[in-house]
Design a protein around this motif. Structure first.
Motif, mmCIF file in Angstrom:
data_model
loop_
_atom_site.group_PDB
_atom_site.id
_atom_site.type_symbol
_atom_site.label_atom_id
_atom_site.label_comp_id
_atom_site.label_asym_id
_atom_site.label_seq_id
_atom_site.Cartn_x
_atom_site.Cartn_y
_atom_site.Cartn_z
ATOM 1 N N UNK A 1 94.342 92.723 46.353
ATOM 2 C CA UNK A 1 95.141 92.292 47.503
ATOM 3 C C UNK A 1 95.059 90.787 47.671
ATOM 4 N N UNK A 2 96.122 90.243 48.212
ATOM 5 C CA UNK A 2 96.172 88.828 48.565
ATOM 6 C C UNK A 2 96.582 88.725 50.021
ATOM 7 N N UNK A 3 95.934 87.841 50.764
ATOM 8 C CA UNK A 3 96.312 87.606 52.155
ATOM 9 C C UNK A 3 96.414 86.101 52.372
ATOM 10 N N UNK A 4 97.494 85.675 53.023
ATOM 11 C CA UNK A 4 97.742 84.253 53.221
ATOM 12 C C UNK A 4 97.132 83.780 54.540
ATOM 13 N N UNK B 1 95.108 80.873 50.737
ATOM 14 C CA UNK B 1 95.059 82.331 50.758
ATOM 15 C C UNK B 1 93.798 82.823 50.081
ATOM 16 N N UNK B 2 93.592 84.102 50.241
ATOM 17 C CA UNK B 2 92.352 84.724 49.808
ATOM 18 C C UNK B 2 92.714 86.003 49.062
ATOM 19 N N UNK C 1 97.736 85.094 41.319
ATOM 20 C CA UNK C 1 97.017 86.336 41.028
ATOM 21 C C UNK C 1 96.577 86.278 39.577
ATOM 22 N N UNK C 2 95.289 86.498 39.345
ATOM 23 C CA UNK C 2 94.747 86.389 37.994
ATOM 24 C C UNK C 2 94.722 87.742 37.303
ATOM 25 N N UNK C 3 95.094 87.723 36.043
ATOM 26 C CA UNK C 3 94.966 88.896 35.188
ATOM 27 C C UNK C 3 93.864 88.567 34.175
ATOM 28 N N UNK C 4 92.819 89.365 34.177
ATOM 29 C CA UNK C 4 91.660 89.090 33.333
ATOM 30 C C UNK C 4 91.657 89.939 32.070
ATOM 31 N N UNK C 5 91.048 89.384 31.035
ATOM 32 C CA UNK C 5 90.727 90.181 29.863
ATOM 33 C C UNK C 5 89.474 90.993 30.127
#
Lengths: 114, 116
Positions: free
Chosen positions: A48-51, A32-33, B104-108
């Motif tokens: 956003x995330x897309x698979x 995914x991107x 999904x990344x959570x950044x400082x």
């Protein structure tokens, strides 16, 4: 190794128009991107995330497409506003699982002109 | 209610010194990372830690050492600083695999290191 290119370093558009940002990658296809926004002096923020099995994803004024044949993702901001001005980063994840193999592009700096 | 916090925000030091940057997350994530962003804004992963174990160690000099006292903290220690170490260092966290939005990344907010 994975190469990720974002179409241009900077993009200027007029307020109200649609901004289109491009992310091209080489070698293997990512699971995914993701797209992130980064403001000056701040950390990137996930958008956003897309698979790999999805063609399109929308969130409010944002739209992301993913074409695994072209090895390309397009990021659209419709009805752009000056507040949308920021650097936008695409990031690819190679396989399953967490963010272990997350590679970032160099980003496109978008400026929306009032 | 800061999610990922890192200190200090700015760090100016001389070549050869040793310095540390601290990072804490209160999101309950099990994976934490250090990224380096150079002057061209390229964001490159340096380390990641999952449940206190190093699971990525990119080709960074061994002068850089991550230390994780618990899964909510990942500190970055740098020995014998060099001019080329000047950059912005970002801490991030995420959930590992199996979650709905895994990765999904959570950044400082970043720590800007300047080596003189």
């Amino acid at each position: 190794s994975q190469k990720i290119e974002q179409n241009s370093e900077a993009l200027n558009i007029q307020e109200g128009k649609t901004a289109t940002l491009t992310c091209n990658y080489t070698n293997y296809s990512p699971a995914y991107l993701q797209w992130y926004r980064q403001d000056p002096g701040r950390g990137p923020v996930f958008l956003l995330l897309i698979r790999e099995n999805e063609k399109e994803k929308r969130k409010e004024r944002l739209k992301v497409t993913f074409d695994t044949t072209l090895k390309q993702s397009l990021f659209h901001i419709t009805a752009s506003q000056p507040a949308d001005s920021a650097t936008y980063l695409c990031a690819l994840r190679r396989g399953r699982g967490g963010a272990n193999n997350l590679f970032f592009g160099t980003g496109t700096r978008l400026t929306v002109i009032p | 209610d800061t999610a990922v916090s890192q200190t200090p925000k700015y760090l100016v030091t001389q070549m050869g010194n040793d310095k540390s940057i601290k990072c804490e997350q209160n999101l309950g994530h099990d994976t934490m990372y250090w990224y380096k962003q150079d002057s061209k804004k390229f964001l490159k992963i340096m380390f990641s830690y999952n449940n206190k174990e190093l699971i990525i160690n990119e080709t960074v000099p061994n002068r850089f050492s991550p230390k994780s006292p618990d899964k909510a903290h990942l500190n970055l220690h740098i020995n014998s600083l060099e001019l080329g170490d000047s950059a912005v260092y970002f801490c991030a966290s995420s959930l590992s695999s199996g979650r709905a939005v895994a990765g999904e990344l959570f950044f400082g907010e970043g720590s800007r290191l300047t080596v003189l």
